[in-house]
Write a protein that holds these residues in place. Structure first.
Motif, PDB file in Angstrom:
ATOM      1  N   ASP A  79       9.117  14.850  -3.353  1.00  0.00           N
ATOM      2  CA  ASP A  79       8.005  14.942  -4.297  1.00  0.00           C
ATOM      3  C   ASP A  79       7.956  13.810  -5.323  1.00  0.00           C
ATOM      4  O   ASP A  79       6.874  13.447  -5.772  1.00  0.00           O
ATOM      5  CB  ASP A  79       8.050  16.288  -5.024  1.00  0.00           C
ATOM      6  N   PRO A  80       9.107  13.240  -5.767  1.00  0.00           N
ATOM      7  CA  PRO A  80       8.993  12.150  -6.739  1.00  0.00           C
ATOM      8  C   PRO A  80       8.188  10.957  -6.241  1.00  0.00           C
ATOM      9  O   PRO A  80       7.712  10.163  -7.059  1.00  0.00           O
ATOM     10  CB  PRO A  80      10.450  11.757  -7.005  1.00  0.00           C
ATOM     11  N   TYR A  81       8.039  10.801  -4.933  1.00  0.00           N
ATOM     12  CA  TYR A  81       7.281   9.673  -4.416  1.00  0.00           C
ATOM     13  C   TYR A  81       5.807  10.011  -4.223  1.00  0.00           C
ATOM     14  O   TYR A  81       5.053   9.181  -3.750  1.00  0.00           O
ATOM     15  CB  TYR A  81       7.870   9.217  -3.079  1.00  0.00           C
ATOM     16  N   LYS A  82       5.413  11.229  -4.552  1.00  0.00           N
ATOM     17  CA  LYS A  82       4.021  11.612  -4.373  1.00  0.00           C
ATOM     18  C   LYS A  82       3.147  10.872  -5.384  1.00  0.00           C
ATOM     19  O   LYS A  82       3.374  10.915  -6.592  1.00  0.00           O
ATOM     20  CB  LYS A  82       3.875  13.125  -4.562  1.00  0.00           C
ATOM     21  N   GLY A  83       2.171  10.167  -4.882  1.00  0.00           N
ATOM     22  CA  GLY A  83       1.262   9.420  -5.751  1.00  0.00           C
ATOM     23  C   GLY A  83       1.878   8.202  -6.408  1.00  0.00           C
ATOM     24  O   GLY A  83       1.390   7.752  -7.447  1.00  0.00           O
ATOM     25  N   HIS A  84       2.960   7.657  -5.828  1.00  0.00           N
ATOM     26  CA  HIS A  84       3.612   6.504  -6.466  1.00  0.00           C
ATOM     27  C   HIS A  84       2.707   5.273  -6.470  1.00  0.00           C
ATOM     28  O   HIS A  84       2.841   4.411  -7.331  1.00  0.00           O
ATOM     29  CB  HIS A  84       4.922   6.185  -5.733  1.00  0.00           C
TER      30      HIS A  84
END
Length: 289
Positions: A79-84
């Motif tokens: 999830d931390p890479y979502k929308g990066h």
């Protein structure tokens, strides 16, 4: 006698060494081993099989692992890479680099040092189309920074704010939208397009808290609370807060303004060296609102 004994010893040594041949010397430019070409396999398909990717391109596609579940499917999505790709970036500018630009007259310390001055120094480049929304000031060289300046950056930590105010300067964190950044990065190119100066948009919802916080010196914060936090920060880091006189160190832009001395909606003509102002009251209200 010594020379003759040495000669006999050398001859005795040579008698026991192998003879010089091509197999025991290093050739400076050895001929590479010939590789058998595709047509040398023989047969109708030349050793490449009947069909498929191996018969057509001699290598598997990127990510193919021989038929097993590939890595990018075995590992769950994080999830931390979502929308990066939509996150805002702030390229760093250190206090050491800023002090060096002031000492070498790359920037004018007699006026507010904003994004336009830093880009016009020729040392830093900002690319708004790559989601770069300004510069962040880092604390590298904070002990060397001694010049009182009026700074406007997009991101700064508490240590950086303390270093700037300890030297007698002021700092403001301000937000600029995409259209404003494209005008500020290269003002000459923007003015040659012959379009009015855009008004600066307000920060997005996730950045309103930062730019309205007096502890981060947000440009939308209450000036009285900013003065109170300046004193609190000086007491925390143990330095005497210098008095800031009215003048270049206290200049601030309007929240809708991009360039000093130029209001939103004005048109700059570089060829005739003229500035055309907005006279229509409806348009004036639009650019001021």
């Amino acid at each position: 006698m010594a020379s003759r004994a040495g000669q006999e010893k050398a001859l005795r040594l040579l008698r026991h060494l192998p003879r010089v041949a091509l197999n025991n010397i290093d050739h400076p430019n050895p001929k590479p081993a010939s590789r058998r070409k595709r047509g040398a396999h023989g047969g109708d398909t030349h050793g490449a099989g009947d069909k498929g990717s191996k018969a057509r391109q001699h290598f598997a596609r990127a990510g193919f692992e021989g038929g097993q579940t590939p890595f990018y499917i075995r590992i769950p999505r994080e999830d931390p890479y979502k929308g990066h790709h939509l996150r805002r970036e702030y390229p760093p500018v250190s206090l050491h680099q800023l002090q060096l630009m002031v000492d070498t007259d790359r920037v004018d310390a007699g006026r507010q040092i904003d994004l336009t001055q830093i880009c016009n120094s020729g040392l830093f480049r900002l690319e708004p189309l790559r989601r770069q929304f300004g510069f962040q000031l880092t604390d590298e060289g904070m002990d060397e920074f001694v010049t009182p300046v009026n700074l406007e950056v997009q991101w700064a930590s508490e240590r950086v704010i303390a270093a700037v105010e300890r030297a007698g300067g002021t700092i403001t964190t301000a937000f600029y939208d995409m259209a404003s950044l494209q005008a500020m990065v290269d003002p000459e190119r923007f003015f040659k397009r012959g379009v009015p100066i855009p008004r600066r948009a307000l920060p997005p919802q996730d950045a309103v808290g930062y730019y309205t916080d007096p502890s981060t010196r947000g440009y939308l914060a209450d000036p009285e609370q900013v003065a109170r936090h300046r004193l609190t920060l000086a007491q925390k880091y143990g330095y005497e807060l210098p008095k800031v006189k009215e003048g270049p160190l206290t200049e601030r832009k309007d929240p809708r303004q991009i360039f000093f001395g130029l209001e939103p909606g004005w048109l700059v003509n570089l060829t005739d060296k003229q500035v055309w102002r907005v006279k229509d009251p409806v348009m004036s209200e639009y650019f001021r609102s």
